[in-house]
Design an enzyme around this catalytic site. Structure first.
Site, short mmCIF file in Angstrom:
data_model
loop_
_atom_site.label_atom_id
_atom_site.label_comp_id
_atom_site.label_asym_id
_atom_site.label_seq_id
_atom_site.Cartn_x
_atom_site.Cartn_y
_atom_site.Cartn_z
N ASP A 8 -1.95 10.92 -2.13
CA ASP A 8 -2.38 9.88 -3.08
C ASP A 8 -2.76 10.45 -4.44
OD1 ASP A 8 -2.94 8.75 -0.22
OD2 ASP A 8 -2.70 7.06 -1.58
N ARG A 23 0.87 -1.18 0.00
CA ARG A 23 0.00 0.00 0.00
C ARG A 23 0.91 1.23 0.00
NH1 ARG A 23 2.34 1.95 3.71
NH2 ARG A 23 0.74 3.55 3.80
N GLY A 24 0.27 2.42 -0.08
CA GLY A 24 1.05 3.64 -0.27
C GLY A 24 1.13 3.90 -1.77
N ALA A 25 0.86 5.15 -2.16
CA ALA A 25 0.66 5.46 -3.58
C ALA A 25 1.83 5.01 -4.48
CB ALA A 25 0.38 6.95 -3.74
N ARG A 69 -7.26 -0.49 -6.88
CA ARG A 69 -7.65 0.53 -5.88
C ARG A 69 -7.93 1.83 -6.63
NH1 ARG A 69 -4.22 1.11 -0.46
NH2 ARG A 69 -6.11 2.15 0.21
N LYS A 118 -4.62 10.18 3.15
CA LYS A 118 -5.32 9.32 4.11
C LYS A 118 -6.33 10.12 4.94
CE LYS A 118 -5.15 5.83 4.38
NZ LYS A 118 -6.14 4.95 3.72
O1 MRU Z 1 -4.50 3.32 2.27
P1 MRU Z 1 -3.02 3.49 2.17
O2 MRU Z 1 -2.28 2.94 3.34
O3 MRU Z 1 -2.49 3.01 0.85
O4 MRU Z 1 -2.83 5.07 2.20
C1 MRU Z 1 -1.52 5.60 2.15
C2 MRU Z 1 -1.48 7.07 2.25
O5 MRU Z 1 -2.48 7.74 2.36
C3 MRU Z 1 -0.14 7.71 2.09
O6 MRU Z 1 -0.05 8.88 2.84
C4 MRU Z 1 0.06 8.06 0.60
O7 MRU Z 1 -0.20 6.96 -0.21
C5 MRU Z 1 1.44 8.55 0.35
S1 MRU Z 1 2.63 7.25 0.40
C6 MRU Z 1 4.16 7.91 0.07
#
Ligand code: MRU
Length: 361
Positions: free
Chosen positions: A242, A53-55, A90, A253
């Site tokens: 994201d 996870r994470g963009a 996603r 988030k």
């Molecule tokens: O739902 P997630 O855990 O994928 O959400 C992640 C976030 O919101 C991060 O802040 C965002 O993706 C930036 S990651 C460098």
């Protein structure tokens, strides 16, 4: 970054180019579990169910997912179908679409017989570009921390939300990259880590990461940030993102918006670490146009943790059957953002500044 002194990435290509190895982030911080994903289906599941996870990490994972898909057939129809299907894993992080678009631009002109190998090369390039990009974000963000340290004695107190750390990228993280670079340079700092309900990425991932790196930090309930800001205990907020629109609205988030409001009310700078791959130039009004993922109500009504026995268990925290809503992201309007820390430097969250930003890849 290192775990127990050993360099590790949350995503790595298997040497035989027949799988990717990922850290299953659902198991952290209790177990460090590496999984081998050897099909596009497995990568899709890992993105959808948040093993990765994470963009930026979602984008790089999807690129490898497409490379794996093309082993089964790489004619035009197969290529387009696999990309479209991975795109749906996603909805909110635009890096997923960005990475697949980059793959398609590279692969469409090639004969089908060359596509599988080229796809793997391009996925490798996306992963390595992400590492360079995040390192650059760290270099550009570092002076912000140095300036705050020069202004007042004692550690710089940074607040961050969710996990925009190295686990959310191929390496370095985005919001954490300036933090890691400042720490390496010997600058005293301390990080307030929002727990980030409902999935607790702050508690389970960011706290773990910072602990591994030896960065001083304190875990706080999401609701504590405003109080700490009122008391002058937060010098700077840095979060990830994201999707950022052409006018600078920031989707991140759920809970990020409330931190931005509290930061504005208390004169605390609110910065967003943004790789250019997270800029969606096609959208303007973040509130109206960004698709917000709605996740399972169970993430709100239940918590996962480790019991005294060492077993990882899930417990309910609400009356059985309580209706719950779980929007996973929110939008912070550009007017609340002090600046965007990109791989090209810090830019204002305005249409004019973003129009002049180069786009990587
Ligand atoms: O739902 P997630 O855990 O994928 O959400 C992640 C976030 O919101 C991060 O802040 C965002 O993706 C930036 S990651 C460098």
């Amino acid at each position: 970054m290192k775990v127990g002194g050993v360099a590790l990435r949350p995503l790595a290509a298997a040497p035989g180019r027949d799988a990717v190895l990922v850290i299953d982030q659902r198991a952290l911080p209790h177990r460090l579990q590496i999984e081998r994903l050897d099909s596009a289906q497995a990568v899709h599941t890992a993105i959808r169910d948040m093993w990765v996870r994470g963009a930026p990490l979602i984008g790089a994972s999807a690129a490898y997912g497409l490379a794996l898909a093309l082993r089964e057939g790489a004619d035009d129809a197969a290529l387009e179908q696999a990309a479209a299907w991975l795109r749906g894993a996603r909805p909110t992080a635009v890096n997923l679409m960005w990475a697949l678009d980059r793959m398609l631009r590279r692969l469409r002109p090639l004969p089908a017989a060359q596509r599988a190998a080229a796809a793997w090369d391009e996925a490798d390039a996306i992963a390595e570009d992400d590492v360079r990009c995040n390192a650059a974000i760290g270099r550009h963000g570092l002076p912000l921390l140095q300036a705050l340290f020069a202004r007042k004695p004692g550690p710089v107190n940074v607040l961050t939300h969710c996990n925009a750390g190295w686990l959310a990228t191929v390496d370095w993280g985005t919001a954490t990259s300036p933090i890691y670079q400042a720490h390496a340079a010997g600058l005293p700092l301390h990080v307030w880590v929002d727990e980030t309900r409902p999935r607790n990425q702050g508690a389970s991932l960011t706290a773990w990461e910072l602990g591994q790196a030896g960065v001083p930090h304190t875990l706080i309930a999401d609701n504590a940030g405003g109080h700490l800001m009122q008391r002058g205990q937060v010098d700077l907020v840095i979060v990830g993102c994201d999707r950022v629109t052409a006018q600078g609205d920031v989707c991140n988030k759920i809970g990020t918006y409330l931190k931005a409001l509290a930061a504005r009310d208390n004169g605390v700078p609110f910065y967003v670490a943004m790789p250019s791959s997270t800029l969606d130039r096609n959208l303007r009004d973040g509130l109206a146009e960004i698709p917000i993922e709605e996740r399972s109500a169970r993430e709100v009504t239940h918590l996962q943790g480790i019991a005294a026995s060492g077993a990882v268990v899930e417990v309910g925290i609400a009356p059985a059957g309580t209706p719950a809503a779980n929007p996973a992201f929110d939008v912070t309007p550009a007017r609340l953002v002090s600046g965007l820390i990109t791989e090209f430097g810090i830019v204002a969250a305005t249409a004019e500044a973003l129009a002049g930003l180069p786009q990587h890849g």
